[in-house]
Scaffold this motif. Structure first.
Motif, PDB file in Angstrom:
ATOM      1  N   ALA A   4       1.835 -66.845 -15.061  1.00 45.58           N
ATOM      2  CA  ALA A   4       2.930 -66.164 -14.036  1.00 45.58           C
ATOM      3  C   ALA A   4       2.889 -64.703 -14.442  1.00 45.58           C
ATOM      4  O   ALA A   4       3.448 -64.029 -13.575  1.00 45.58           O
ATOM      5  CB  ALA A   4       4.316 -66.715 -14.760  1.00 45.58           C
ATOM      6  N   PRO A  32       1.512 -62.709 -11.231  1.00 41.41           N
ATOM      7  CA  PRO A  32       2.245 -62.740 -10.120  1.00 41.41           C
ATOM      8  C   PRO A  32       3.493 -61.898 -10.274  1.00 41.41           C
ATOM      9  O   PRO A  32       4.211 -61.368  -9.447  1.00 41.41           O
ATOM     10  CB  PRO A  32       2.564 -64.219  -9.914  1.00 41.41           C
ATOM     11  CG  PRO A  32       1.191 -64.848 -10.485  1.00 41.41           C
ATOM     12  CD  PRO A  32       1.039 -64.006 -11.637  1.00 41.41           C
ATOM     13  N   LEU A  33       3.959 -62.068 -11.488  1.00 46.86           N
ATOM     14  CA  LEU A  33       5.133 -61.340 -11.773  1.00 46.86           C
ATOM     15  C   LEU A  33       5.247 -59.787 -11.684  1.00 46.86           C
ATOM     16  O   LEU A  33       5.948 -58.987 -11.371  1.00 46.86           O
ATOM     17  CB  LEU A  33       5.989 -61.792 -13.302  1.00 46.86           C
ATOM     18  CG  LEU A  33       7.352 -61.562 -13.440  1.00 46.86           C
ATOM     19  CD1 LEU A  33       8.279 -62.634 -12.637  1.00 46.86           C
ATOM     20  CD2 LEU A  33       7.485 -61.778 -14.953  1.00 46.86           C
ATOM     21  N   ARG A  84       2.769 -58.136 -10.038  1.00 47.29           N
ATOM     22  CA  ARG A  84       2.811 -57.965  -8.409  1.00 47.29           C
ATOM     23  C   ARG A  84       4.140 -57.825  -7.732  1.00 47.29           C
ATOM     24  O   ARG A  84       4.451 -56.947  -7.041  1.00 47.29           O
ATOM     25  CB  ARG A  84       1.909 -58.922  -7.877  1.00 47.29           C
ATOM     26  CG  ARG A  84       0.732 -59.000  -8.155  1.00 47.29           C
ATOM     27  CD  ARG A  84      -0.153 -60.034  -7.692  1.00 47.29           C
ATOM     28  NE  ARG A  84      -1.669 -59.785  -7.860  1.00 47.29           N
ATOM     29  CZ  ARG A  84      -2.480 -61.239  -7.590  1.00 47.29           C
ATOM     30  NH1 ARG A  84      -1.846 -62.035  -7.299  1.00 47.29           N
ATOM     31  NH2 ARG A  84      -3.786 -60.935  -7.903  1.00 47.29           N
ATOM     32  N   LEU A  85       5.119 -58.529  -8.386  1.00 47.02           N
ATOM     33  CA  LEU A  85       6.510 -58.603  -7.709  1.00 47.02           C
ATOM     34  C   LEU A  85       7.302 -57.436  -8.200  1.00 47.02           C
ATOM     35  O   LEU A  85       7.643 -56.787  -7.069  1.00 47.02           O
ATOM     36  CB  LEU A  85       7.165 -59.774  -8.273  1.00 47.02           C
ATOM     37  CG  LEU A  85       8.727 -59.834  -7.834  1.00 47.02           C
ATOM     38  CD1 LEU A  85       9.057 -59.885  -6.328  1.00 47.02           C
ATOM     39  CD2 LEU A  85       9.341 -61.218  -8.759  1.00 47.02           C
ATOM     40  N   GLN A 104       5.970 -54.631  -6.208  1.00 41.70           N
ATOM     41  CA  GLN A 104       6.448 -54.785  -4.564  1.00 41.70           C
ATOM     42  C   GLN A 104       7.769 -54.292  -4.344  1.00 41.70           C
ATOM     43  O   GLN A 104       8.090 -53.829  -3.378  1.00 41.70           O
ATOM     44  CB  GLN A 104       6.192 -56.191  -4.240  1.00 41.70           C
ATOM     45  CG  GLN A 104       6.667 -56.568  -2.780  1.00 41.70           C
ATOM     46  CD  GLN A 104       6.502 -57.979  -2.211  1.00 41.70           C
ATOM     47  OE1 GLN A 104       6.041 -58.584  -3.133  1.00 41.70           O
ATOM     48  NE2 GLN A 104       6.793 -58.081  -1.120  1.00 41.70           N
ATOM     49  N   VAL A 115      11.993 -67.406 -11.569  1.00 37.66           N
ATOM     50  CA  VAL A 115      11.562 -66.212 -11.586  1.00 37.66           C
ATOM     51  C   VAL A 115      13.035 -65.234 -11.281  1.00 37.66           C
ATOM     52  O   VAL A 115      13.488 -65.800 -10.071  1.00 37.66           O
ATOM     53  CB  VAL A 115      10.460 -65.763 -10.523  1.00 37.66           C
ATOM     54  CG1 VAL A 115      10.230 -64.368 -10.208  1.00 37.66           C
ATOM     55  CG2 VAL A 115       9.231 -66.209 -11.241  1.00 37.66           C
ATOM     56  N   PRO A 131      10.357 -62.048  -1.458  1.00 39.59           N
ATOM     57  CA  PRO A 131       9.373 -61.787  -2.326  1.00 39.59           C
ATOM     58  C   PRO A 131       9.570 -62.577  -3.814  1.00 39.59           C
ATOM     59  O   PRO A 131       8.674 -63.177  -4.352  1.00 39.59           O
ATOM     60  CB  PRO A 131       9.247 -60.178  -2.549  1.00 39.59           C
ATOM     61  CG  PRO A 131      10.705 -60.010  -1.975  1.00 39.59           C
ATOM     62  CD  PRO A 131      11.067 -60.861  -0.935  1.00 39.59           C
ATOM     63  N   THR A 171       6.908 -65.330  -5.005  1.00 35.13           N
ATOM     64  CA  THR A 171       6.297 -65.427  -6.264  1.00 35.13           C
ATOM     65  C   THR A 171       6.569 -66.606  -7.143  1.00 35.13           C
ATOM     66  O   THR A 171       5.560 -67.234  -7.746  1.00 35.13           O
ATOM     67  CB  THR A 171       7.062 -64.026  -7.273  1.00 35.13           C
ATOM     68  OG1 THR A 171       6.831 -62.944  -6.509  1.00 35.13           O
ATOM     69  CG2 THR A 171       6.387 -64.082  -8.690  1.00 35.13           C
ATOM     70  N   GLU A 226       3.985 -69.005  -5.674  1.00 37.94           N
ATOM     71  CA  GLU A 226       2.792 -68.951  -6.066  1.00 37.94           C
ATOM     72  C   GLU A 226       2.494 -69.231  -7.719  1.00 37.94           C
ATOM     73  O   GLU A 226       1.496 -69.951  -7.976  1.00 37.94           O
ATOM     74  CB  GLU A 226       2.262 -67.541  -6.085  1.00 37.94           C
ATOM     75  CG  GLU A 226       0.929 -66.990  -6.653  1.00 37.94           C
ATOM     76  CD  GLU A 226       0.565 -65.624  -6.619  1.00 37.94           C
ATOM     77  OE1 GLU A 226      -0.428 -65.217  -7.181  1.00 37.94           O
ATOM     78  OE2 GLU A 226       1.650 -64.582  -6.337  1.00 37.94           O
ATOM     79  N   ILE A 227       3.344 -69.009  -8.595  1.00 39.85           N
ATOM     80  CA  ILE A 227       3.292 -69.539  -9.722  1.00 39.85           C
ATOM     81  C   ILE A 227       3.582 -71.095  -9.964  1.00 39.85           C
ATOM     82  O   ILE A 227       2.524 -71.772 -10.548  1.00 39.85           O
ATOM     83  CB  ILE A 227       4.508 -69.166 -10.907  1.00 39.85           C
ATOM     84  CG1 ILE A 227       4.433 -67.447 -10.759  1.00 39.85           C
ATOM     85  CG2 ILE A 227       4.659 -69.709 -12.087  1.00 39.85           C
ATOM     86  CD1 ILE A 227       5.725 -66.735 -11.509  1.00 39.85           C
TER      87      ILE A 227
END
Length: 246
Positions: A86, A89-90, A92-93, A96, A216, A232, A236, A239-240
């Motif tokens: 995780a 992706p976290l 990247r969040l 973003q 998340v 988003p 996320t 994706e996780i």
């Protein structure tokens, strides 16, 4: 030759069995699973409850994992698949949306913070790794609770005493919580505004992968309304979830 320790072996079997159950279970089921007399199982469960490894839900006459079981595994939790898969992706969040984000897991009626990604220049939050907060007050907790069976939610909140408050707001009864969770399921994400910390709001989406109960969330200063966070955050979480399933 190593001598077996029957009590220790049975204790570990109880923990392993409870960790495999999606909801708290009866002492009779536990006794059957670990092949022990019911009377002995009751004594063992009482001792494990005193140490915090097991929680007893008297209204339903069921038993589930306690906070100590999570705490023992906290060191492992920093490296286990959920946290490892995780973290990117976290991050990247956060890049973003420009706001701080975190990952939580459900433990009893609380959420425990496994990862926090602080956005540059954003104020500190109460969501440091290892912190516990009431699930019914947090967006991440509501996202997870909305994905659970109604019977499990009822077991977690047997009476009004279970509905603690931090800022004087938030659901104070099971019927109020059920309405919040129904709205969360319809939207696909959960929110809270000032119920954890005055002046801050959060939005969260659940992670769906087997028996993992996690979510998340993104938190920001509520005085600065931010649109477009739901997509988003949900992406996320999805994706996780995919990473965990694969």
């Amino acid at each position: 030759m190593t001598r077996p320790v029957p009590a220790a072996t049975t204790t570990l079997r109880v923990l392993r069995f409870l960790s495999s159950q999606p909801v708290p279970v009866s002492a009779a089921r536990i006794a059957s699973a670990v092949d022990q007399p019911r009377s002995s199982t009751y004594h063992l469960l009482s001792a494990m409850t005193d140490e915090g490894f097991v929680i007893h839900y008297p209204d339903d006459r069921t038993w589930g994992l306690g906070i100590a079981a999570w705490e023992v595994g906290h060191g492992f939790a920093r490296q286990e698949p959920l946290a490892r898969l995780a973290r990117l992706p976290l991050a990247r969040l956060v890049d973003q949306v420009g706001q701080s984000a975190h990952l939580v897991v459900l433990q009893g009626a609380d959420v425990l913070y496994v990862i926090e990604e602080r956005a540059p220049g954003r104020p500190p939050l109460v969501t440091d790794v290892g912190v516990r907060l009431p699930a019914h007050l947090t967006a991440s907790g509501r996202a997870i609770l909305a994905s659970l069976p109604a019977a499990q939610v009822r077991a977690l909140y047997p009476d009004k005493a279970a509905f603690t408050s931090r800022t004087g707001t938030g659901p104070s009864s099971l019927s109020e919580l059920r309405r919040l969770l129904s709205a969360t399921r319809q939207r696909g994400f959960a929110t809270e505004d000032g119920e954890v910390t005055s002046g801050f709001a959060s939005i969260a989406a659940p992670i769906t992968a087997g028996t993992i109960h996690a979510a998340v969330a993104v938190t920001w200063e509520a005085r600065t309304p931010i649109d477009g966070l739901a997509e988003p955050v949900a992406a996320t979480a999805a994706e996780i979830s995919r990473r965990l399933r694969h």
